[in-house]
Design an enzyme around this catalytic site. Structure first.
Site, PDB file in Angstrom:
ATOM      1  N   CYS A   2       0.837  -1.199   0.000  1.00  0.00           N
ATOM      2  CA  CYS A   2       0.000   0.000   0.000  1.00  0.00           C
ATOM      3  C   CYS A   2       0.871   1.248   0.000  1.00  0.00           C
ATOM      4  CB  CYS A   2      -0.878  -0.006   1.251  1.00  0.00           C
ATOM      5  SG  CYS A   2      -1.784  -1.531   1.457  1.00  0.00           S
ATOM      6  N   TRP A  74      -3.545  -2.291  -1.510  1.00  0.00           N
ATOM      7  CA  TRP A  74      -3.344  -3.590  -2.173  1.00  0.00           C
ATOM      8  C   TRP A  74      -4.047  -4.589  -1.272  1.00  0.00           C
ATOM      9  CZ3 TRP A  74       0.537  -7.817  -1.578  1.00  0.00           C
ATOM     10  CH2 TRP A  74       0.589  -8.643  -2.700  1.00  0.00           C
ATOM     11  N   ASN A 100      -0.854   0.466   6.375  1.00  0.00           N
ATOM     12  CA  ASN A 100      -0.114  -0.445   5.513  1.00  0.00           C
ATOM     13  C   ASN A 100       0.281  -1.613   6.405  1.00  0.00           C
ATOM     14  OD1 ASN A 100       1.354  -1.535   3.469  1.00  0.00           O
ATOM     15  ND2 ASN A 100       2.840   0.139   3.288  1.00  0.00           N
ATOM     16  N   GLY A 101      -0.056  -2.865   6.014  1.00  0.00           N
ATOM     17  CA  GLY A 101       0.317  -4.017   6.853  1.00  0.00           C
ATOM     18  C   GLY A 101      -0.906  -4.849   7.174  1.00  0.00           C
ATOM     19  N   GLU A 486      15.443 -16.371 -13.994  1.00  0.00           N
ATOM     20  CA  GLU A 486      15.113 -14.941 -14.062  1.00  0.00           C
ATOM     21  C   GLU A 486      14.418 -14.617 -15.380  1.00  0.00           C
ATOM     22  OE1 GLU A 486      14.665 -12.575 -12.286  1.00  0.00           O
ATOM     23  OE2 GLU A 486      14.786 -10.782 -13.544  1.00  0.00           O
ATOM     24  N   LYS A 490      10.614 -13.027 -15.626  1.00  0.00           N
ATOM     25  CA  LYS A 490      10.293 -11.792 -16.365  1.00  0.00           C
ATOM     26  C   LYS A 490       9.114 -12.038 -17.295  1.00  0.00           C
ATOM     27  CE  LYS A 490      12.139  -8.980 -14.401  1.00  0.00           C
ATOM     28  NZ  LYS A 490      12.392  -9.708 -13.264  1.00  0.00           N
ATOM     29  N   GLU A 493       5.738 -12.661 -15.232  1.00  0.00           N
ATOM     30  CA  GLU A 493       5.128 -11.608 -14.406  1.00  0.00           C
ATOM     31  C   GLU A 493       4.617 -10.433 -15.233  1.00  0.00           C
ATOM     32  OE1 GLU A 493       7.618  -9.713 -11.500  1.00  0.00           O
ATOM     33  OE2 GLU A 493       9.393  -9.947 -12.700  1.00  0.00           O
ATOM     34  N   HIS A 509      15.625 -35.755 -17.273  1.00  0.00           N
ATOM     35  CA  HIS A 509      15.007 -36.488 -16.146  1.00  0.00           C
ATOM     36  C   HIS A 509      13.519 -36.175 -16.038  1.00  0.00           C
ATOM     37  CE1 HIS A 509      19.015 -37.718 -15.029  1.00  0.00           C
ATOM     38  NE2 HIS A 509      19.406 -36.446 -15.080  1.00  0.00           N
ATOM     39  N   LYS A 608       5.222  -3.801  -6.085  1.00  0.00           N
ATOM     40  CA  LYS A 608       6.658  -3.578  -6.263  1.00  0.00           C
ATOM     41  C   LYS A 608       7.433  -4.133  -5.080  1.00  0.00           C
ATOM     42  CE  LYS A 608      10.523  -2.250  -7.977  1.00  0.00           C
ATOM     43  NZ  LYS A 608      11.126  -3.109  -9.033  1.00  0.00           N
TER      44      LYS A 608
HETATM   45  C1  AGP Z   1      10.898  -9.208  -9.644  1.00  0.00           C
HETATM   46  O1  AGP Z   1      10.692  -8.815 -10.991  1.00  0.00           O
HETATM   47  C2  AGP Z   1       9.621  -9.235  -8.841  1.00  0.00           C
HETATM   48  N1  AGP Z   1       8.988  -7.959  -8.865  1.00  0.00           N
HETATM   49  C3  AGP Z   1       9.808  -9.821  -7.457  1.00  0.00           C
HETATM   50  O2  AGP Z   1      10.191 -11.169  -7.618  1.00  0.00           O
HETATM   51  C4  AGP Z   1      10.874  -9.133  -6.564  1.00  0.00           C
HETATM   52  O3  AGP Z   1      12.160  -9.384  -7.067  1.00  0.00           O
HETATM   53  C5  AGP Z   1      10.768  -9.728  -5.155  1.00  0.00           C
HETATM   54  O4  AGP Z   1       9.490  -9.435  -4.654  1.00  0.00           O
HETATM   55  C6  AGP Z   1      11.835  -9.169  -4.187  1.00  0.00           C
HETATM   56  O5  AGP Z   1      11.671  -7.794  -4.042  1.00  0.00           O
HETATM   57  P1  AGP Z   1      12.871  -6.961  -3.317  1.00  0.00           P
HETATM   58  O6  AGP Z   1      14.071  -7.085  -4.188  1.00  0.00           O
HETATM   59  O7  AGP Z   1      12.356  -5.562  -3.203  1.00  0.00           O
HETATM   60  O8  AGP Z   1      13.094  -7.603  -1.974  1.00  0.00           O
END
Ligand code: AGP
Length: 613
Positions: A2, A74, A100-101, A486, A490, A493, A509, A608
């Site tokens: 949030c 959120w 927030n929380g 990774e 990408k 997501e 396997h 984020k």
């Molecule tokens: C990465 O593209 C994602 N948004 C997510 O996996 C992110 O890397 C993860 O939540 C960790 O976030 P941070 O690096 O702020 O701890």
């Protein structure tokens, strides 16, 4: 996570709050609201969906005055709706809260309050906070003391901001645990509150970061900080360096594209001041690393989540190869439940862009509890993961706004490479020639990444070929195995296409059964020690009609002779190759998602920074 923005001062709070919330949009949300003190009465406007919906409501039903508080939510408890959006008003209509929380004991509190006749107007846990404050006020306590008792009563991690029509000269806020920051911005005859710096940067760069279990009483001309237990605190005032303009998109369509292209600069910045190319040495003074500590380290746990965890997997190979220290990567959400074996000679290294990820912070706390040395590699200045560590390496990339992490993935790769060299140097496990050669290679980084970025038009062509696929496999080995994870993340997501990163050697396997003409396979096959192995992997995939997209080093005729499509990259020293192999995969995911018309910077369901478990 949030977003919170608050203002107290002579100006109309409404535009200040709405603009501040817009700068926090990148955090991901599904509803928004604002409360403003208007002629000593609290006016509230709330809407589901994006801020544009709230803007339209405020245009239809304006509100003006100060102080004010605003919020982007959120959803955790209660569906995304106007009814559940913050701010939440108590039944007296005189007290309002944004939060927030998660109030972990909200059910027990709600039952207690309902039995006392309190009426709840939402499905949220947050509403318990404002009703508790009113309960304490009804026993004769003022806003400050009622808030204090409430902060002591609720369990979990919180960022909370309250205001009351009976005491319109103040705002009360608190930070408890790790639920995102509470930042107080110091103005001239006015003050600001936010959950993150970008929201208030256009007004002030002088800020106070609340620590966990601290609260603040803010008026136009004063900020009093104390523990929620009542102990007075003299807060440190930080002057924030980065420029709010940097947090704008510039000529790019999306923050993500801008940040992918920023990696030449951001990697230069993460190297800045840390590399002595003449003497072939690196410096990480913020780590407070002494020869005594370096020589007694027996094991390093790297803990992180998502993309940051994949950066840690690359770091494992680098630190073990260069510094010969055993490294284990454990994702944040598992670490504290794994009863890790830790002593005073164990390092727990957390990697986090936001520095506020609850799972990663909890892992750091587990390490602290067991007596480990706590380090972190963090991007967000002043964040929890930076402040609680014994030593913290700043990624120095500037704000990363796109939810899908890119520059905050490559920066920790370089930071861990430098850490490995420093540890090896202090432990005497590296000769001068090798050390100087490894340091000299760092000089290549900006140019290698820049040349990989120049291939974007070729990547975009391949993105068009893949835009309608239903799934995709990413295969890698050795130091580039985490790049398979990774690259797949990408794509998942931001394009919502299922993709799976896999150790290439594991395909035979079982997973190889997935491969047919409908399952494209991205094979990461640069000139590194696993190159030959990847050649046979490509052949195995092709033998099963899989379409192979290979990431290959310039001039590699072997790979180009057997793959269907090539994502060319410049050849690099193998220990730096992940910095380069990841670039076309970032761009590939970006362009597929863009072609599919999706919200690249704020993908559905994502935030984020995930500040809840
Ligand atoms: C990465 O593209 C994602 N948004 C997510 O996996 C992110 O890397 C993860 O939540 C960790 O976030 P941070 O690096 O702020 O701890």
């Amino acid at each position: 996570m949030c977003g919170i923005v608050g203002y107290i001062g002579p100006r109309n709070a409404t535009p200040i709050i709405l603009n501040g919330l817009r700068r926090l949009e990148y955090r991901g949300y599904d509803s928004a609201g604002i409360a403003v003190m208007e002629k000593e009465k609290i006016e509230i406007r709330r809407e589901a969906g994006k801020l544009a919906n709230l803007d339209r409501l405020v245009e239809r039903e304006p509100l003006s005055g100060a102080p004010g508080i605003g919020h982007t939510r959120w959803a955790t408890h209660g569906a995304p709706s106007a009814r559940n959006a913050h701010p939440h008003l108590g039944n007296s209509g005189r007290v309002v809260v944004v939060h927030n929380g998660i109030v972990e004991n909200f059910l027990e509190i709600k039952e207690e309050l309902v039995s006392e006749g309190v009426v709840f107007n939402s499905d949220t846990d947050t509403e318990t906070i404002v009703h508790l404050v009113e309960r304490y006020q009804s026993s004769g306590l003022n806003l400050i003391e009622s808030s204090r008792k409430t902060f002591q009563h609720i369990q979990g991690a919180h960022g909370v901001v309250l205001m009351s029509a009976d005491e319109p000269d103040k705002i009360v806020c608190a930070r408890i645990g790790n639920a995102g920051g509470v930042v107080i911005g110091l103005g001239d005859g006015e003050n600001f509150i936010a959950s993150d710096i970008p929201a208030i940067l256009e007004h002030t760069r002088r800020v106070i970061f609340l620590e966990s279990r601290q609260m603040a009483v803010i008026t136009r001309n004063s900020v009093l900080v104390e523990t929620i237990g009542g102990e007075k605190i003299t807060p440190q005032i930080h002057v924030v360096a980065f420029d709010p303009v940097a947090a704008e998109k510039g000529e790019y369509r999306h923050f993500m594209q801008k940040e992918i292209h920023e990696q030449v600069r951001s990697l230069t910045d993460t190297l800045a001041g840390r590399v002595d190319f003449e003497r072939g040495r690196v410096r990480l003074p913020e780590l407070n690393l002494t020869p005594e500590i370096a020589n007694r380290i027996e094991k390093i746990y790297i803990t992180a989540c998502g993309t940051a965890a994949y950066a840690g997997m690359v770091g494992k190979t680098l630190i073990e190869k260069i510094a010969r220290i055993p490294v284990e990567v454990v994702i944040g959400s598992e670490f504290r439940y794994s009863d890790p074996i830790i002593n005073r000679n164990t390092v727990v290294l957390a990697i986090s862009q936001s520095g506020e990820t609850a799972d990663t912070l909890a892992a750091m706390e587990e390490g602290r509890k067991k007596g480990a040395i706590i380090w972190s590699i963090v991007n967000a200045i002043g964040s929890q993961a930076m402040r609680v560590a014994d030593g913290s390496i700043s990624m120095q990339t500037g704000p990363e706004i796109g939810v899908a992490s890119t520059k905050a993935f490559t920066a920790p790769l370089v930071d861990q490479y430098m850490l490995a060299i420093l540890l090896a140097d202090l432990r005497g496990v590296i000769d001068e020639k090798t050390r100087k050669s490894l340091v000299a290679d760092l000089r290549l980084v900006p140019d290698l990444v820049g040349r990989a970025l120049q291939r974007e038009p070729d990547v975009e062509k391949i993105a068009y070929l893949l835009k309608d696929i239903r799934g995709c496999l990413y295969l890698g080995r050795g130091i580039n195995m985490p790049i398979a994870y990774e690259g797949a993340l990408k794509l998942k997501e931001i394009s919502y296409i299922h993709a799976e990163g896999y150790p290439a050697g594991e395909m035979k396997h079982g997973p190889i059964a997935l491969i047919d003409e409908n399952m494209p396979v991205v094979c990461i096959a640069p000139k590194d020690p696993w190159h030959e192995k990847m050649i046979s992997q490509i052949q195995q995939a092709r033998a099963r009609q899989g379409t192979v997209i290979a990431v290959a080093s310039d001039g590699d005729d072997l790979v180009s002779g057997i793959a269907d499509h090539i994502l060319w990259i410049p050849e690099s020293p193998w220990m730096l190759s992940p910095l380069v192999t990841v670039i076309p995969l970032q761009l590939l995911a970006y362009h597929i998602a863009t072609i599919r018309g999706l919200d690249v910077d704020q993908p559905r369901n994502l935030a984020k920074s995930v500040t809840v478990e």
